[in-house]
Design a protein around this motif. Structure first.
Motif, PDB file in Angstrom:
ATOM      1  N   GLU A 152       0.847  -1.186   0.000  1.00 43.04           N
ATOM      2  CA  GLU A 152       0.000   0.000   0.000  1.00 43.04           C
ATOM      3  C   GLU A 152       0.879   1.232   0.000  1.00 43.04           C
ATOM      4  OE1 GLU A 152      -3.916   0.734   2.423  1.00 43.04           O
ATOM      5  OE2 GLU A 152      -2.220   1.436   3.635  1.00 43.04           O
ATOM      6  N   LEU A 153       0.641   2.124  -0.958  1.00 43.74           N
ATOM      7  CA  LEU A 153       1.352   3.395  -1.016  1.00 43.74           C
ATOM      8  C   LEU A 153       0.420   4.492  -0.541  1.00 43.74           C
ATOM      9  CD1 LEU A 153       3.841   5.031  -1.798  1.00 43.74           C
ATOM     10  CD2 LEU A 153       2.902   5.223  -4.117  1.00 43.74           C
ATOM     11  N   ASP A 154       0.815   5.154   0.534  1.00 47.36           N
ATOM     12  CA  ASP A 154       0.011   6.209   1.156  1.00 47.36           C
ATOM     13  C   ASP A 154       0.685   7.544   0.886  1.00 47.36           C
ATOM     14  OD1 ASP A 154      -1.378   7.948   2.726  1.00 47.36           O
ATOM     15  OD2 ASP A 154      -1.242   6.773   4.568  1.00 47.36           O
ATOM     16  N   MET A 155       0.035   8.393   0.096  1.00 52.88           N
ATOM     17  CA  MET A 155       0.585   9.707  -0.240  1.00 52.88           C
ATOM     18  C   MET A 155      -0.112  10.753   0.630  1.00 52.88           C
ATOM     19  SD  MET A 155       0.709   9.018  -4.332  1.00 52.88           S
ATOM     20  CE  MET A 155      -0.728   7.932  -4.197  1.00 52.88           C
ATOM     21  N   GLY A 156       0.442  10.996   1.809  1.00 52.88           N
ATOM     22  CA  GLY A 156      -0.166  11.901   2.777  1.00 52.88           C
ATOM     23  C   GLY A 156       0.334  13.325   2.629  1.00 52.88           C
ATOM     24  N   LEU A 157      -0.557  14.270   2.853  1.00 48.31           N
ATOM     25  CA  LEU A 157      -0.238  15.689   2.789  1.00 48.31           C
ATOM     26  C   LEU A 157      -0.810  16.365   4.035  1.00 48.31           C
ATOM     27  CD1 LEU A 157       1.163  17.673   0.796  1.00 48.31           C
ATOM     28  CD2 LEU A 157      -1.124  18.232  -0.053  1.00 48.31           C
ATOM     29  N   VAL A 158       0.052  17.038   4.817  1.00 47.08           N
ATOM     30  CA  VAL A 158      -0.354  17.659   6.081  1.00 47.08           C
ATOM     31  C   VAL A 158      -0.066  19.162   6.022  1.00 47.08           C
ATOM     32  CG1 VAL A 158      -0.058  17.672   8.581  1.00 47.08           C
ATOM     33  CG2 VAL A 158       0.186  15.533   7.320  1.00 47.08           C
ATOM     34  N   PRO A 188       4.980  10.502   2.057  1.00 49.13           N
ATOM     35  CA  PRO A 188       4.753   9.228   1.365  1.00 49.13           C
ATOM     36  C   PRO A 188       5.165   8.051   2.251  1.00 49.13           C
ATOM     37  CG  PRO A 188       6.714  10.317   0.520  1.00 49.13           C
ATOM     38  CD  PRO A 188       6.085  11.281   1.469  1.00 49.13           C
ATOM     39  N   THR A 189       4.283   7.085   2.371  1.00 48.39           N
ATOM     40  CA  THR A 189       4.524   5.906   3.209  1.00 48.39           C
ATOM     41  C   THR A 189       4.235   4.645   2.415  1.00 48.39           C
ATOM     42  OG1 THR A 189       3.930   7.102   5.234  1.00 48.39           O
ATOM     43  CG2 THR A 189       3.877   4.699   5.329  1.00 48.39           C
ATOM     44  N   ARG A 376     -13.797   5.052  -0.411  1.00 46.73           N
ATOM     45  CA  ARG A 376     -13.198   4.260  -1.475  1.00 46.73           C
ATOM     46  C   ARG A 376     -13.580   4.865  -2.825  1.00 46.73           C
ATOM     47  NH1 ARG A 376     -10.898  -0.376  -1.258  1.00 46.73           N
ATOM     48  NH2 ARG A 376     -11.801  -0.916   0.762  1.00 46.73           N
ATOM     49  N   LEU A 377     -12.576   5.454  -3.499  1.00 43.60           N
ATOM     50  CA  LEU A 377     -12.805   6.062  -4.802  1.00 43.60           C
ATOM     51  C   LEU A 377     -12.933   5.014  -5.896  1.00 43.60           C
ATOM     52  CD1 LEU A 377     -10.164   8.921  -4.631  1.00 43.60           C
ATOM     53  CD2 LEU A 377     -12.633   9.194  -4.453  1.00 43.60           C
ATOM     54  N   HIS A 378     -12.144   3.957  -5.758  1.00 46.05           N
ATOM     55  CA  HIS A 378     -12.091   2.899  -6.757  1.00 46.05           C
ATOM     56  C   HIS A 378     -11.701   1.627  -6.034  1.00 46.05           C
ATOM     57  CE1 HIS A 378     -10.436   0.718 -10.342  1.00 46.05           C
ATOM     58  NE2 HIS A 378     -11.497   1.279 -10.905  1.00 46.05           N
ATOM     59  N   GLU A 379     -11.606   0.537  -6.761  1.00 49.89           N
ATOM     60  CA  GLU A 379     -11.311  -0.755  -6.157  1.00 49.89           C
ATOM     61  C   GLU A 379     -10.071  -0.711  -5.272  1.00 49.89           C
ATOM     62  OE1 GLU A 379     -10.562  -5.410  -7.520  1.00 49.89           O
ATOM     63  OE2 GLU A 379     -10.704  -3.809  -9.014  1.00 49.89           O
ATOM     64  N   ASP A 380      -9.004  -0.025  -5.712  1.00 54.41           N
ATOM     65  CA  ASP A 380      -7.747  -0.008  -4.973  1.00 54.41           C
ATOM     66  C   ASP A 380      -7.350   1.382  -4.481  1.00 54.41           C
ATOM     67  OD1 ASP A 380      -7.106  -2.802  -5.227  1.00 54.41           O
ATOM     68  OD2 ASP A 380      -6.693  -2.426  -7.351  1.00 54.41           O
ATOM     69  N   TRP A 381      -8.236   2.375  -4.601  1.00 50.83           N
ATOM     70  CA  TRP A 381      -7.917   3.742  -4.200  1.00 50.83           C
ATOM     71  C   TRP A 381      -8.843   4.189  -3.068  1.00 50.83           C
ATOM     72  CZ3 TRP A 381      -3.862   6.608  -6.047  1.00 50.83           C
ATOM     73  CH2 TRP A 381      -3.237   6.144  -7.202  1.00 50.83           C
ATOM     74  N   VAL A 382      -8.242   4.748  -2.005  1.00 49.84           N
ATOM     75  CA  VAL A 382      -9.000   5.263  -0.865  1.00 49.84           C
ATOM     76  C   VAL A 382      -8.476   6.657  -0.531  1.00 49.84           C
ATOM     77  CG1 VAL A 382      -9.545   4.987   1.585  1.00 49.84           C
ATOM     78  CG2 VAL A 382      -9.485   2.980   0.090  1.00 49.84           C
ATOM     79  N   ARG A 406      -3.090   3.863  -2.432  1.00 52.39           N
ATOM     80  CA  ARG A 406      -3.205   2.911  -3.543  1.00 52.39           C
ATOM     81  C   ARG A 406      -2.715   1.556  -3.063  1.00 52.39           C
ATOM     82  NH1 ARG A 406      -3.575  -0.541  -7.213  1.00 52.39           N
ATOM     83  NH2 ARG A 406      -3.234  -0.125  -9.432  1.00 52.39           N
ATOM     84  N   LYS A 407      -3.567   0.541  -3.208  1.00 47.98           N
ATOM     85  CA  LYS A 407      -3.206  -0.795  -2.742  1.00 47.98           C
ATOM     86  C   LYS A 407      -2.815  -1.674  -3.919  1.00 47.98           C
ATOM     87  CE  LYS A 407      -4.894  -4.514   0.245  1.00 47.98           C
ATOM     88  NZ  LYS A 407      -6.043  -5.022   1.036  1.00 47.98           N
ATOM     89  N   PHE A 408      -1.742  -2.465  -3.720  1.00 51.54           N
ATOM     90  CA  PHE A 408      -1.267  -3.387  -4.744  1.00 51.54           C
ATOM     91  C   PHE A 408      -1.299  -4.797  -4.177  1.00 51.54           C
ATOM     92  CE2 PHE A 408       0.774   0.691  -5.166  1.00 51.54           C
ATOM     93  CZ  PHE A 408       0.675   0.990  -6.516  1.00 51.54           C
ATOM     94  N   ASN A 409      -1.818  -5.740  -4.948  1.00 59.05           N
ATOM     95  CA  ASN A 409      -1.840  -7.119  -4.497  1.00 59.05           C
ATOM     96  C   ASN A 409      -0.708  -7.907  -5.141  1.00 59.05           C
ATOM     97  OD1 ASN A 409      -4.148  -6.787  -2.944  1.00 59.05           O
ATOM     98  ND2 ASN A 409      -5.474  -7.045  -4.722  1.00 59.05           N
TER      99      ASN A 409
END
Length: 409
Positions: A152-158, A188-189, A376-382, A406-409
């Motif tokens: 899972e790639l987490d693109m955080g903005l604070v 980014p995490t 959940r915007l899309h199957e793998d996007w939150v 974005r989640k990757f399996n």
């Protein structure tokens, strides 16, 4: 109040419900709370926490995957399917469909995250049809959310901003004395499921800070910096699964690297302190976290101890005080696309030591309250916006953040 919440949950999830068929011919529809030993606890829209003897149950059906622990020690995972009032089958990706004897089951435990069904090409999804499990972003850090091989790639903005000002009538009617600091941090995490029950994460944050110190129109000082902040990494291991007696427990271990900016400014340059975006010290933080389901809510919390190592900065040998951090929260999965969560955090950091001497008055105990929504915007996007409110002076100004995952399996 709890009955109303249960009814609301039933409405928002459409036909999603567990079903218990009793041997006397009665049927109950609602949510399975726990099944352990000789007792089953079941919730319906009309009553909370019904206690049913497992010996009185003829068959069961669930709309969520469960882990089945048998009395002989074996385990299996899947959906329970009621073929008739007296026959229950386990639908599993590994074993297919097999018949179960309820008398052989020791514990039924609901999985926190549903297994995703194999992708099927379709032109559309019918309204009310469940395509994916609900986003449970409020549980990040409290339990293992990724299976082996999942990323899972987490693109955080604070963003946070602090300002204070007052009038200067002796200089000019419209003159102001003000001080403002603005921080925009990109975090980014990358999270990865390494093995069963084991998850790791790596955060490489960058920040842009702008500071303005105004004594009057004639005396304005400004400074800004774009720097790499402290890199963080860690692992989380789920030690215990949730049962009727205790919550799910996991161990955490985090490491902080002093890659950010850290300066101990003199009195004349103290206004530049917000440009610091790191601790200046290596740190380690072991901890424990827990999760407890109590439909329709999920409760969670954690406790950790952070130890900082000594370092020499600007000619000073400094060692920050140890820190004890804790949090409690609750979250609700409203439907397959939307969840909300709230979290209260409190920590205490002891006095720092400089030159082998304890500096009194440098301890802090910030408390804050955060609210977040996950969609959940899309199957793998939150996407997850969050607002964090400082509850005391040590917590600092309020902050807003936005996470896109974005989640990757």
């Amino acid at each position: 109040m709890f009955a109303s919440a249960s009814i609301l949950l039933s409405i928002t999830t459409g036909t999603l419900a567990d079903t218990v068929h009793l041997k006397n011919g009665d049927s109950l529809s609602g949510r399975l709370i726990s099944y352990e030993g000789d007792v089953c606890v079941f919730s319906t829209p009309y009553a909370m926490g019904l206690t049913i003897r497992t010996a009185d149950i003829g068959s069961m059906q669930t709309d969520h995957p469960y882990e089945v622990q048998f009395k002989n020690g074996d385990r299996a995972s899947g959906h329970l399917v009621s073929e008739s009032a007296r026959v229950t089958r386990l639908s599993s990706e590994i074993f297919g469909e097999v018949e179960l004897k309820l008398a052989d089951i020791a514990v039924l435990q609901r999985n926190l995250i549903e297994q995703r069904e194999p992708a099927v090409a379709r032109d559309h999804i019918e309204y009310g049809e469940r395509a994916d499990p609900p986003p449970l972003d409020f549980l990040v850090g409290s339990t293992v959310l990724l299976g082996p091989g999942e990323y899972e790639l987490d693109m955080g903005l604070v963003y946070k901003q602090s300002r204070r000002q007052h009038n200067l009538f002796d200089v000019g009617y419209f003159q102001k004395s003000s001080y403002s600091a603005r921080v925009l941090q990109f975090e980014p995490t990358l999270r990865a499921g390494l093995f069963d029950r084991l998850e790791a994460h790596l955060t490489v944050p960058f920040s842009y800070t702008s500071v303005e110190d105004v004594s009057s129109n004639e005396y304005v000082s400004t400074s800004s910096a774009w720097d790499l902040a402290d890199i963080g990494m860690g692992i989380q291991y789920q030690w215990l699964d949730e049962t009727a007696a205790y919550p799910a427990l996991s161990f955490t271990f985090d490491i902080g690297a002093p890659t950010g900016r850290k300066r101990y400014n003199d009195a004349a340059n103290r206004w530049k302190d917000p440009l610091n975006n790191g601790s200046g010290h290596w740190s380690v933080a072991p901890g424990i976290a827990w999760v407890r389901r109590t439909d329709p809510a999920i409760l969670f919390g954690g406790l950790s101890y952070q130890h900082f190592f000594e370092n020499t900065i600007d000619g000073y040998t400094v060692k920050p005080g140890w820190a004890l951090r804790s949090y409690l929260g609750a979250g609700f999965a409203l439907n397959e696309k939307l969840s909300i969560g709230a979290r209260f955090s409190y920590s205490y950091t002891a006095n720092l030591r400089a030159g082998r001497r304890t500096i009194k008055g440098t301890d802090i105990d910030p408390a804050d309250l955060a609210f977040n929504v996950s969609y959940r915007l899309h199957e793998d996007w939150v996407i997850s916006p969050q607002v964090m409110l400082g509850l005391n002076d040590d917590a600092g100004p309020a902050s807003m953040s936005l996470n896109l995952k974005r989640k990757f399996n």
